[in-house]
Design an enzyme around this catalytic site. Structure first.
Site, PDB file in Angstrom:
ATOM      1  N   GLU A  49       0.811  -1.395   0.049  1.00  0.00           N
ATOM      2  CA  GLU A  49       0.069   0.088  -0.238  1.00  0.00           C
ATOM      3  C   GLU A  49       0.751   1.213   0.087  1.00  0.00           C
ATOM      4  OE1 GLU A  49      -2.195  -3.182   2.960  1.00  0.00           O
ATOM      5  OE2 GLU A  49      -0.034  -2.677   1.933  1.00  0.00           O
ATOM      6  N   SER A 167      20.008 -41.534 -12.155  1.00  0.00           N
ATOM      7  CA  SER A 167      18.703 -40.762 -12.116  1.00  0.00           C
ATOM      8  C   SER A 167      18.719 -39.526 -12.987  1.00  0.00           C
ATOM      9  CB  SER A 167      18.195 -40.661 -10.775  1.00  0.00           C
ATOM     10  OG  SER A 167      19.253 -39.784 -10.117  1.00  0.00           O
ATOM     11  N   LEU A 203      22.291 -27.950  -3.994  1.00  0.00           N
ATOM     12  CA  LEU A 203      21.179 -27.673  -3.415  1.00  0.00           C
ATOM     13  C   LEU A 203      20.697 -26.309  -3.217  1.00  0.00           C
ATOM     14  CD1 LEU A 203      20.541 -29.948  -0.389  1.00  0.00           C
ATOM     15  CD2 LEU A 203      19.848 -30.463  -2.550  1.00  0.00           C
ATOM     16  N   SER A 220      20.806 -38.473  10.878  1.00  0.00           N
ATOM     17  CA  SER A 220      20.713 -38.811  12.385  1.00  0.00           C
ATOM     18  C   SER A 220      22.019 -39.002  12.875  1.00  0.00           C
ATOM     19  CB  SER A 220      20.074 -40.098  12.124  1.00  0.00           C
ATOM     20  OG  SER A 220      20.364 -41.086  11.511  1.00  0.00           O
ATOM     21  N   GLY A 293      14.921 -38.674  -0.953  1.00  0.00           N
ATOM     22  CA  GLY A 293      14.467 -39.888  -1.312  1.00  0.00           C
ATOM     23  C   GLY A 293      13.334 -40.586  -0.760  1.00  0.00           C
ATOM     24  N   PHE A 298       8.427 -40.890   2.898  1.00  0.00           N
ATOM     25  CA  PHE A 298       7.728 -41.774   3.666  1.00  0.00           C
ATOM     26  C   PHE A 298       7.517 -41.140   5.002  1.00  0.00           C
ATOM     27  CE2 PHE A 298       6.281 -45.342   6.262  1.00  0.00           C
ATOM     28  CZ  PHE A 298       5.164 -45.462   5.785  1.00  0.00           C
TER      29      PHE A 298
END
Length: 360
Positions: A49, A167, A203, A220, A293, A298
């Site tokens: 604005e 890939s 990345l 981890s 991946g 999942f």
């Protein structure tokens, strides 16, 4: 309608520059002519604005004008003064608003202040279109956790690599360029350590004028190599390593390299993604793009953190027992599947991009 559509297009110019603030565009109209327009250009900068008012060459023209704004004007002092104040002082007499601001410090208060000052208000004008551009902001401001987009590319038979693990590249160049636009849109990108060890990626965002996302690596046990591209560029591109198993010596070396470490509870020998999201949100990170991946895809679905799914489908078949985009333990019955609603499909030189939202 055309003026609000123009305001929406202006708002989109702020993609990648305003996080964790919302995308906002504004158009000022008088006697059927646009006399000023603007958008929120960068975090900490003037709001739409105020930019639109400043863009008006003759300030006397503002008296009695109408402003179209995609989001309810703010009414509080933050990094900039409130937009309600600028609108009132300008002499604008009508404000047409697309979306209400769910931020508790605004949430209807901006509209109320404008009404109290004799300004006519039209609410929910092209609301759905205005809401859509701020799905990230609306989620973050109400939950304090990042909006999560999970993206993957696969073949017609659901493979993300050949049987030998190759890939690059399943999708075409146009699709890959679009992914970099997505990296610019999201504030952070998240992958698992498997992706880092296999590909040693950067990345980063490789589009002109793009912004590199904050890199988040779920690792981890801190297996990441100190010689990896990600670690060696951590002082240039903010990098977060999320882990759950302590390794004091490795932790110190990673910190020396410029990495930020976040420790979570150990959940089945993996980083606790739900806990990580809360900690990431507290750092002001409003959105995450998962490019991991099968395992991390999942885990993200299992922990119910995925808000949006972007699936690229290439017109090729690999066959065999190659990897699929979602691994993990899988579900035991059809009724336990993760349900999404198709929003739209796009075609990029033969590749199909299907975008889904989580079923609520």
């Amino acid at each position: 309608m055309e003026y609000m559509l123009r305001a929406i297009e202006l708002a989109k110019k702020g993609i990648g520059h305003v996080n964790p603030n919302p995308l906002v565009g504004a158009v000022i109209v008088k006697n059927g002519v646009i006399i000023g327009e603007g958008y929120h250009e960068y975090y900490g900068g003037l709001h739409a604005e105020r930019n639109a008012i400043a863009n008006c060459k003759n300030k006397d023209d503002l008296k009695g004008a109408t402003i179209y704004v995609t989001l309810e004007p703010c009414c509080h002092y933050g990094k900039t003064p409130p937009c309600t104040e600028a609108i009132i002082q300008s002499g604008i007499k009508k404000v047409i608003i697309g979306s209400k601001d769910p931020n508790p410090i605004v949430a209807g208060k901006g509209i109320s202040i404008l009404k109290q000052n004799g300004i006519a208000i039209v609410e929910d004008f092209l609301k759905q279109k205005c809401d859509t551009i701020n799905d990230i902001f609306f989620h973050y401001i109400t939950t304090k956790t990042p909006y999560v987009i999970s993206k993957y590319a696969m073949t017609l038979d659901g493979k993300i690599a050949t049987v030998t693990g190759k890939s690059q590249w399943i999708t075409n160049e146009k699709s890959r360029n679009n992914v970099h636009k997505l990296r610019n849109r999201a504030m952070a990108i998240l992958v698992g350590i498997g992706t880092v060890l296999a590909d040693d990626p950067m990345l980063n965002c490789r589009i002109e004028g793009g912004r590199n996302p904050i890199r988040i690596i779920c690792d981890s046990s801190l297996k990441i190599s100190l010689d990896s591209k990600i670690v060696n560029t951590a002082k240039d591109i903010k990098t977060i390593i999320a882990y759950c198993n302590s390794n004091t010596q490795k932790e110190e070396k990673l910190i020396d390299k410029g990495c930020v470490l976040i420790k979570t509870e150990n959940k089945h020998e993996h980083v606790n993604l739900a806990e990580l999201l809360k900690k990431i949100g507290a750092m002001g990170i409003d959105s995450i793009l998962i490019e991991g991946g099968g395992e991390i895809n999942f885990s993200a679905l299992e922990e119910n953190i995925v808000n949006e799914l972007q699936v690229y489908i290439a017109p090729v078949i690999f066959g065999g027992k190659a990897k699929s985009p979602v691994g993990g333990q899988g579900v035991t019955d059809v009724k336990y599947g993760f349900n999404f609603k198709l929003l739209k499909t796009e075609i990029f030189d033969g590749d199909i991009l299907a975008t889904y939202k989580k079923e609520v």
